[in-house]
Every structure is written in structure tokens, then in C-alpha cells.
Design a protein around this motif. Structure first.
Motif, PDB file in Angstrom:
ATOM      1  N   LEU A 402       0.829  -1.134   0.206  1.00 11.28           N
ATOM      2  CA  LEU A 402       0.239  -0.114  -0.098  1.00 11.28           C
ATOM      3  C   LEU A 402       0.864   1.297   0.051  1.00 11.28           C
ATOM      4  CD1 LEU A 402      -2.723  -1.001   2.657  1.00 11.28           C
ATOM      5  CD2 LEU A 402      -3.026  -1.145   0.071  1.00 11.28           C
ATOM      6  N   VAL A 403       1.868   1.534   0.893  1.00  7.79           N
ATOM      7  CA  VAL A 403       2.645   2.445   0.956  1.00  7.79           C
ATOM      8  C   VAL A 403       3.568   2.637  -0.096  1.00  7.79           C
ATOM      9  CG1 VAL A 403       4.561   3.267   2.395  1.00  7.79           C
ATOM     10  CG2 VAL A 403       2.833   2.306   3.645  1.00  7.79           C
ATOM     11  N   SER A 404       3.879   1.656  -0.951  1.00 13.48           N
ATOM     12  CA  SER A 404       4.766   1.847  -2.076  1.00 13.48           C
ATOM     13  C   SER A 404       3.986   2.042  -3.415  1.00 13.48           C
ATOM     14  CB  SER A 404       5.616   0.486  -2.214  1.00 13.48           C
ATOM     15  OG  SER A 404       4.619  -0.640  -2.452  1.00 13.48           O
ATOM     16  N   ASN A 405       2.705   1.998  -3.321  1.00 13.47           N
ATOM     17  CA  ASN A 405       1.777   2.244  -4.404  1.00 13.47           C
ATOM     18  C   ASN A 405       1.567   3.837  -4.579  1.00 13.47           C
ATOM     19  OD1 ASN A 405      -0.680   2.719  -6.091  1.00 13.47           O
ATOM     20  ND2 ASN A 405      -0.639   0.209  -5.945  1.00 13.47           N
ATOM     21  N   GLY A 406       2.385   4.661  -5.619  1.00 11.02           N
ATOM     22  CA  GLY A 406       2.354   5.842  -5.552  1.00 11.02           C
ATOM     23  C   GLY A 406       0.932   6.352  -5.860  1.00 11.02           C
ATOM     24  N   MET A 407       0.162   5.565  -6.985  1.00  8.32           N
ATOM     25  CA  MET A 407      -1.056   5.985  -7.436  1.00  8.32           C
ATOM     26  C   MET A 407      -2.028   6.111  -6.182  1.00  8.32           C
ATOM     27  SD  MET A 407      -3.594   4.816 -10.211  1.00  8.32           S
ATOM     28  CE  MET A 407      -5.467   5.045 -10.263  1.00  8.32           C
ATOM     29  N   LEU A 408      -2.145   5.121  -5.200  1.00 12.37           N
ATOM     30  CA  LEU A 408      -2.984   4.665  -4.023  1.00 12.37           C
ATOM     31  C   LEU A 408      -2.619   5.822  -3.339  1.00 12.37           C
ATOM     32  CD1 LEU A 408      -5.000   3.342  -2.481  1.00 12.37           C
ATOM     33  CD2 LEU A 408      -3.291   1.944  -1.820  1.00 12.37           C
ATOM     34  N   MET A 409      -1.508   6.219  -2.702  1.00  8.04           N
ATOM     35  CA  MET A 409      -1.073   6.942  -1.730  1.00  8.04           C
ATOM     36  C   MET A 409      -1.380   8.493  -2.119  1.00  8.04           C
ATOM     37  SD  MET A 409       0.074   5.169   0.795  1.00  8.04           S
ATOM     38  CE  MET A 409       0.554   6.663   1.863  1.00  8.04           C
TER      39      MET A 409
END
Length: 428
Positions: A402-409
Motif C-alpha cells: 500500500l505504502v509503495s503504491n504511488g497512485m494509491l497514496m
């Protein structure tokens, strides 16, 4: 005249078919590698992906949200599953334990999303997805996909170099499809994506050797839990449930984005049906080793490029895609579509997402104080996208995907800023 309309409708359906194929074919192949599945198991997953993606699109159009939106294996889930599988050995887990826990978590998340959908979660999320949030979603999605497509269309080699002949053909296709979209008359403009794929495929076959990406097989299509028997690892199961909840942003963004294009506003029932079907699709995915499903936000760019807003072509494309899975030789033939050709054509289609992002900001005054509401989430998300995956190895595995997903964050930051800060007060 009716014959012409019928022919155009079927051609539009074939165009949707290629769009679905280009967005689907690589997912089950990479998942098969991640979980060390046999060639037969990977081929069956590919075949089942074709069948179920086609069926899922048809169901959403007929009884779900009823918009012309592709329902496919979600990119958020795909990246998260690959990340967890890659981290299994370092965390001391076997692939079957990780796969079994993920399958259980995916099933539970599907049930939860369907239940929350029936209880009215769509109404809550609808208030959270303001025009600025929608703009951030489209900016981030465009940035993420364009990066992937550029790498694919340039034919990056194993040593990291650009394959110049392949890149030259890709650039030619980009210019051709863009010219046909902008300057092409009538039907030529509407079918620029289909024309680009056919011409590109022919040219690639003439100048280069083509090899199938994967062969569809005739193995056990409906084998339960191919990733591993159900297993309970609390961290992985909890992560999967959270990922399922976060994945609801795909449904909201795609439905609201397409609704603004087709000029048909969604009601509460629209979201209930959409979430119910997406949740049911995820349960199916967990049972049979597929990446969970969600409506594709990228359908917005496809619709804006083709300007064909009718639902019938998507029904035709979904039916044809399911047939590809049911007839293995057809699936094997279509798997010879060069990845660089598909990436070059989709590159042009997804440029339209940028216009959607800009349009959502129309009428919103952005000063040197309020620019942060859009600049912070977009630039923060893009920055995360460009950080190597290895840099996140020190973060606990449960939250790492989750934290490494730029779009999601970036999306979460946009939602947070829009729903906690009174931006209207800054310019008073």
C-alpha cells in the motif's frame, strides 16, 4: 443504413476486444511466474481470465452500474500480489502459505465489499470523491500508465537498452493513431485504435519475428485455489481485506468519470449494484486464482478517444473476449499480438485521461495557497512511483504494497486534504 450501423457496431466491439486483451494478457502470466505455477496452470489462468473478464463486463453493463466501463483485473491488486509473493521467502513464508492466505483474504474482502455496497458505502464515497480528487486520480493514473506504455513501446531489452527498430515502429504508430483520432473523418477517427492495432500487428509480423506470449490450454479451468490451499496468516489476510476496501476507489472514480462523459448521473442504486458485482467477482477470483476485479478508470480515455458511448459495443467485445477463452486456438493466436504495438496504441488512448483531469478543475480557483490541494497528492504520488521497489524493503510487509503504491497514496492524500481542509477560507 442499418447494415452500416450494424457493421460499425461490430467493429466497435472488436475494438473493445483488443482493449480488453491488451489490458489483460500479461496479468495471469506474471502471476503464474510469481507463484511458480506450471505452464498448464498458467495457461488455464489465462484462459479463465479471458472468459471471466468478458462475462464480468457483460454483467456490469446489463445489471451492474450499466455504464460502458471495462471490468478487469485491478492494477492495485496485481501490484500488491506480486509484491507480497516476491517478499515471501524473506519473510519466512512459503509461496503456498502466501497464496492460500491471499486467496482467503480476497474472498473475505469480496464479501465485505459486496455487503458494504448493499449498505450504501457508495453514497459515502461519492461525497469524498470531489472534482479535485477525481482530477488527482486521473493525473496519477495517466502518469502511471504512460510510464508503463513508454517502456513497453520502446521494447526495453534485458540489459535496459532501447530496441531501436521496435521503438521506431512504435513512434510511427503513435503518430498514425493520433493523426487518425484528430484529423480522421467520421468512422476513421472512431476506429483509430482498431486501425492502429491491425496496421501495427501486420508491420511487426513483416519486419520482426513474432512469438506467442503464452498459449491457451485445455487443462482444468476451474481448479480451486491454484495458488495454494486456504491458509490463515493474519497479516496477509488483513492486508487483503484492506486492499479490497481501498480498491473501491476504482469503482467510484470510473463510474463518476464515465458518467460525466455520457451525461448520465449515477444514483445510489448504481453504486449498490456495482459494488455487489465487483465484490462477487472478487470472491470468484479468490476461489480460482485470479487477480480481483474492478471497473477500469482507463475506460475514460478509451471512450474519449473513440467517442463511441454506446453500451452495445462493450457487450459485443465482452462476448468475443469470453469466446477467446473458450476456444484455445483463438486465444493462442491473439497472444501473438506484439506488446509494443498494444502499448503504442494504448499510449495515445490514455493521453485523453489528461484532458479529463484538467476538465475536472474547471471553475476551481487555484491560488498560491490552494494549489497544494492538487499539487501535493499528484506530485507526491508520482515521486513514489519513481522510487525503486527495493527502497521499501524496510517497511513491514503487511503495509508495504500500500505504502509503495504511488497512485494509491496520492489518491488517499487527495481525499484526506479535500475532506479535512477548508480550502475556501484561504482566499478570503
Amino acid at each position: 443504413m442499418n447494415s452500416l450501423k450494424s457493421t460499425a457496431m461490430w467493429l466497435a466491439g472488436v475494438q473493445w476486444l483488443f482493449f480488453m486483451f491488451a489490458n489483460t494478457v500479461v496479468i495471469p502470466i506474471t502471476i503464474g511466474h510469481a507463484f511458480d505455477l506450471s505452464a498448464a496452470e498458467t495457461a488455464s489462468a489465462l484462459q479463465l481470465s479471458f472468459i471471466f473478464t468478458g462475462v464480468a463486463c457483460i454483467l456490469q453493463v446489463l445489471i451492474g452500474h450499466k455504464y460502458p466501463i471495462m471490468e478487469g483485473q485491478a492494477g492495485l491488486w496485481w501490484g500488491a500480489i506480486l509484491s507480497i509473493a516476491a517478499s515471501a521467502s524473506a519473510a519466512g513464508y512459503t509461496l503456498t502459505e502466501v497464496g492460500g492466505s491471499l486467496s482467503l483474504g480476497i474472498i473475505l474482502s469480496g464479501i465485505l465489499v459486496a455487503t458494504l455496497g448493499l449498505l450504501g458505502i457508495g453514497k459515502i464515497l461519492d461525497r469524498m470523491f470531489t472534482p479535485v480528487v477525481m482530477s488527482a486520480v486521473m493525473f496519477l493514473l495517466a502518469s502511471q500508465l504512460i510510464l508503463i506504455f513508454v517502456k513497453g513501446m520502446f521494447g526495453i531489452t534485458e540489459n535496459g537498452g532501447i530496441n531501436m527498430p521496435v521503438a521506431t515502429l512504435s513512434v510511427f504508430l503513435v503518430i498514425l493513431v493520433a493523426f487518425l483520432t484528430i484529423k480522421g473523418p467520421g468512422l476513421i477517427s472512431n476506429f483509430s485504435i482498431l486501425i492502429g492495432i491491425v496496421i501495427g500487428w501486420i508491420l511487426f509480423a513483416f519486419f520482426f519475428d513474432t512469438e506467442p506470449q503464452a498459449e491457451a490450454g485445455s487443462g482444468n479451468l476451474f481448479m480451486l485455489f491454484p495458488w495454494g490451499e486456504l491458509h490463515f496468516n493474519s497479516g496477509i489476510v488483513l492486508f487483503a481485506v484492506l486492499a479490497g476496501l481501498v480498491n473501491t476507489t476504482n469503482t467510484m472514480a470510473s463510474v463518476k468519470g464515465v458518467a460525466s462523459i455520457v451525461k448520465k448521473n449515477p444514483d445510489e442504486g448504481t453504486y449498490r449494484r456495482a459494488f455487489l458485482l465487483t465484490g462477487a467477482n472478487s470472491v470468484f477470483a479468490g476461489l480460482f486464482g485470479l487477480v480481483p476485479y474492478a471497473p477500469y478508470i482507463s475506460s475514460i480515455g478509451f471512450l474519449q478517444s473513440t467517442r463511441i458511448m454506446n453500451r452495445a459495443p462493450l457487450l459485443i467485445g465482452g462476448g468475443l473476449f469470453a469466446i477467446l477463452g473458450l476456444v484455445p486456438p483463438l486465444g493462442s493466436f491473439f497472444s501473438t499480438l506484439p506488446a509494443s504495438v498494444g502499448n503504442a496504441v494504448l499510449f495515445v488512448a490514455y493521453l485523453q485521461l489528461f484532458s479529463g483531469a484538467v476538465r475536472n478543475l474547471e471553475g476551481i480557483e487555484l491560488s498560491h495557497k490552494t494549489i497544494y490541494r492538487i499539487a501535493a497528492p499528484v506530485l507526491f504520488g508520482i515521486a513514489l512511483m519513481n522510487i525503486p521497489a527495493s527502497a521499501f524493503s524496510t517497511i513491514p510487509m503487511m503495509i508495504r504494497p500500500l505504502v509503495s503504491n504511488g497512485m494509491l497514496m496520492g489518491i488517499l492524500l487527495a481525499i484526506l486534504l479535500e475532506n479535512t481542509v477548508r480550502w475556501d477560507k484561504f482566499d478570503r
